[in-house]
Design a protein around this motif. Structure first.
Motif, PDB file in Angstrom:
ATOM      1  N   UNK A 102       0.784  -1.239   0.000  1.00 38.55           N
ATOM      2  CA  UNK A 102       0.000   0.000   0.000  1.00 38.55           C
ATOM      3  C   UNK A 102       0.810   1.279   0.000  1.00 38.55           C
ATOM      4  N   UNK A 103       2.084   1.218   0.422  1.00 39.96           N
ATOM      5  CA  UNK A 103       2.847   2.457   0.497  1.00 39.96           C
ATOM      6  C   UNK A 103       3.851   2.615  -0.647  1.00 39.96           C
ATOM      7  N   UNK A 104       3.811   1.736  -1.639  1.00 37.16           N
ATOM      8  CA  UNK A 104       4.723   1.863  -2.774  1.00 37.16           C
ATOM      9  C   UNK A 104       4.091   2.709  -3.880  1.00 37.16           C
ATOM     10  N   UNK A 105       4.912   3.467  -4.574  1.00 37.40           N
ATOM     11  CA  UNK A 105       4.430   4.272  -5.694  1.00 37.40           C
ATOM     12  C   UNK A 105       4.191   3.372  -6.905  1.00 37.40           C
ATOM     13  N   UNK A 106       3.536   3.920  -7.917  1.00 36.54           N
ATOM     14  CA  UNK A 106       3.303   3.169  -9.148  1.00 36.54           C
ATOM     15  C   UNK A 106       4.624   2.750  -9.779  1.00 36.54           C
ATOM     16  N   UNK A 107       5.620   3.635  -9.733  1.00 31.16           N
ATOM     17  CA  UNK A 107       6.932   3.317 -10.295  1.00 31.16           C
ATOM     18  C   UNK A 107       7.612   2.195  -9.507  1.00 31.16           C
ATOM     19  N   UNK A 108       7.483   2.215  -8.196  1.00 32.33           N
ATOM     20  CA  UNK A 108       8.062   1.150  -7.376  1.00 32.33           C
ATOM     21  C   UNK A 108       7.380  -0.188  -7.633  1.00 32.33           C
ATOM     22  N   UNK A 109       6.062  -0.160  -7.832  1.00 30.07           N
ATOM     23  CA  UNK A 109       5.348  -1.393  -8.145  1.00 30.07           C
ATOM     24  C   UNK A 109       5.862  -1.997  -9.448  1.00 30.07           C
ATOM     25  N   UNK A 110       6.233  -1.156 -10.391  1.00 32.25           N
ATOM     26  CA  UNK A 110       6.732  -1.642 -11.673  1.00 32.25           C
ATOM     27  C   UNK A 110       8.052  -2.386 -11.521  1.00 32.25           C
ATOM     28  N   UNK A 111       8.800  -2.083 -10.465  1.00 36.20           N
ATOM     29  CA  UNK A 111      10.134  -2.648 -10.287  1.00 36.20           C
ATOM     30  C   UNK A 111      10.212  -3.766  -9.262  1.00 36.20           C
ATOM     31  N   UNK A 112       9.199  -3.904  -8.421  1.00 39.43           N
ATOM     32  CA  UNK A 112       9.307  -4.854  -7.319  1.00 39.43           C
ATOM     33  C   UNK A 112       9.321  -6.291  -7.856  1.00 39.43           C
ATOM     34  N   UNK A 113      10.284  -7.111  -7.434  1.00 37.98           N
ATOM     35  CA  UNK A 113      10.391  -8.475  -7.952  1.00 37.98           C
ATOM     36  C   UNK A 113       9.303  -9.424  -7.441  1.00 37.98           C
ATOM     37  N   UNK A 114       8.635  -9.059  -6.348  1.00 38.94           N
ATOM     38  CA  UNK A 114       7.689  -9.964  -5.706  1.00 38.94           C
ATOM     39  C   UNK A 114       6.280  -9.889  -6.287  1.00 38.94           C
ATOM     40  N   UNK A 115       6.086  -9.098  -7.336  1.00 35.59           N
ATOM     41  CA  UNK A 115       4.837  -9.089  -8.087  1.00 35.59           C
ATOM     42  C   UNK A 115       5.157  -9.385  -9.543  1.00 35.59           C
ATOM     43  N   UNK A 116       4.546 -10.419 -10.084  1.00 31.30           N
ATOM     44  CA  UNK A 116       4.778 -10.812 -11.474  1.00 31.30           C
ATOM     45  C   UNK A 116       3.506 -10.497 -12.261  1.00 31.30           C
ATOM     46  N   UNK A 117       3.560  -9.436 -13.045  1.00 31.26           N
ATOM     47  CA  UNK A 117       2.382  -8.965 -13.773  1.00 31.26           C
ATOM     48  C   UNK A 117       2.791  -8.600 -15.189  1.00 31.26           C
ATOM     49  N   UNK A 118       2.074  -9.131 -16.179  1.00 29.64           N
ATOM     50  CA  UNK A 118       2.354  -8.827 -17.571  1.00 29.64           C
ATOM     51  C   UNK A 118       2.054 -10.012 -18.452  1.00 29.64           C
ATOM     52  N   UNK A 119       2.509  -9.962 -19.676  1.00 31.20           N
ATOM     53  CA  UNK A 119       2.358 -11.093 -20.577  1.00 31.20           C
ATOM     54  C   UNK A 119       3.371 -12.169 -20.188  1.00 31.20           C
ATOM     55  N   UNK A 120       3.174 -13.415 -20.622  1.00 35.57           N
ATOM     56  CA  UNK A 120       4.172 -14.437 -20.319  1.00 35.57           C
ATOM     57  C   UNK A 120       5.575 -14.043 -20.767  1.00 35.57           C
ATOM     58  N   UNK A 121       5.693 -13.389 -21.918  1.00 39.13           N
ATOM     59  CA  UNK A 121       7.014 -12.954 -22.395  1.00 39.13           C
ATOM     60  C   UNK A 121       7.616 -11.907 -21.461  1.00 39.13           C
ATOM     61  N   UNK A 122       6.786 -10.963 -21.000  1.00 39.29           N
ATOM     62  CA  UNK A 122       7.277  -9.938 -20.068  1.00 39.29           C
ATOM     63  C   UNK A 122       7.712 -10.560 -18.743  1.00 39.29           C
ATOM     64  N   UNK A 123       6.947 -11.539 -18.278  1.00 41.93           N
ATOM     65  CA  UNK A 123       7.300 -12.174 -17.009  1.00 41.93           C
ATOM     66  C   UNK A 123       8.580 -12.989 -17.151  1.00 41.93           C
ATOM     67  N   UNK A 124       8.775 -13.619 -18.289  1.00 40.04           N
ATOM     68  CA  UNK A 124      10.025 -14.345 -18.512  1.00 40.04           C
ATOM     69  C   UNK A 124      11.205 -13.380 -18.490  1.00 40.04           C
TER      70      UNK A 124
END
Length: 278
Positions: A223-245
């Motif tokens: 809850x306290x991370x910015x949108x930019x931080x969410x984009x970089x955090x390794x503990x959330x895997x979000x995107x297409x299969x190619x992006x996640x790979x």
């Protein structure tokens, strides 16, 4: 080579349902099929034995046993027996436990984070003495200094949750990429000349073409991370299969993660990522 594991949930499983899930995990390419340790689920050791019976290739892990639930001599017997029955496929994961209601149900004092760390340290020491050379590979997971120091010095695998308990939320919350990098650096410093395998347990995996929107849908985990931080955090895997790979490869290179574990809810989706990395 990166390893991939999945923690399968055993609540209400029949024998056939459990074996089918284990076989599906193997077919998707997972290297480790792991069983959890919670009082609302089936007991971990019988499930581990049945997982080994259902599969041929994956190693079988506990992810992770609650160290407060076990007397050392009795746990040593269960570990030794299970390792023997599995033909050296067992990987033993240990942690401090974190669900207070489970401690209360079991009639075990929840105590403090320090007292739970004491129990884990004592258990590791006594298991080493009891099992000796027959001990299976050990994984210890956590976030704080004491547990990560113990893992760095005693375990073959160190598991990072990247989610310390936050009193202001009354639960765990994810840290940002820099904070996780600091935790990895701490382990490497504490390991001395050892080089334990580094494992990561992502909190969620979401397959989507709208990555930013997908990450925002998971904001409850950080809850306290910015949108930019969410984009970089390794503990959330979000995107297409190619992006996640690409993310898995990037995080493996940046942090040294050689082993990624997902929960059963992500098994099918993350299987598409494994396919691109093999």
């Amino acid at each position: 080579m990166i390893r991939f594991g999945v923690v399968l949930i055993t609540e209400g499983c029949s024998r056939n349902e459990w074996m089918d899930k284990c076989r599906r995990a193997e077919a998707l390419g997972y290297d480790v099929v792991a069983v959890p340790d919670h009082l609302n689920l089936l007991a971990p050791f019988p499930c581990a034995v049945l997982a080994a019976e259902a599969t041929t290739r994956p190693r079988i892990g506990t992810y992770v046993l609650n160290s407060s639930f076990y007397l050392p001599a009795l746990l040593a017997r269960d570990v030794a027996t299970t390792a023997q029955l599995l033909g050296d496929r067992l990987e033993l994961g240990l942690g401090t436990g974190y669900v207070k209601a489970e401690f209360e149900r079991a009639g075990i004092p929840f105590g403090t984070a320090s007292s739970r760390a004491d129990r884990l340290e004592s258990l590791v020491k006594e298991l080493d003495a009891a099992l000796g050379e027959s001990a299976p590979p050990l994984m210890i997971g956590g976030h704080g200094d004491r547990i990560l120091r113990l893992a760095a010095q005693r375990a073959q695998t160190v598991s990072f949750t990247g989610a310390p308990y936050r009193a202001e939320y009354g639960r765990t919350a994810l840290v940002d990429a820099d904070a996780l990098a600091e935790r990895v650096a701490f382990v490497r410093a504490e390991a001395g000349g050892r080089a334990p395998e580094l494992n990561l347990l992502p909190k969620a995996t979401v397959i989507t073409r709208e990555r930013r929107a997908g990450l925002e849908s998971l904001r409850r985990y950080a809850p306290d991370l910015t949108a930019e931080q969410l984009m970089e955090v390794p503990t959330l895997l979000v995107g297409t299969p190619a992006q996640l790979a690409e993310q898995v490869q990037r995080d493996s290179e940046r942090y040294g993660f050689a082993y990624f574990t997902v929960t059963e809810a992500a098994m099918e989706d993350f299987g598409k990522v494994i396919e691109r990395l093999r």
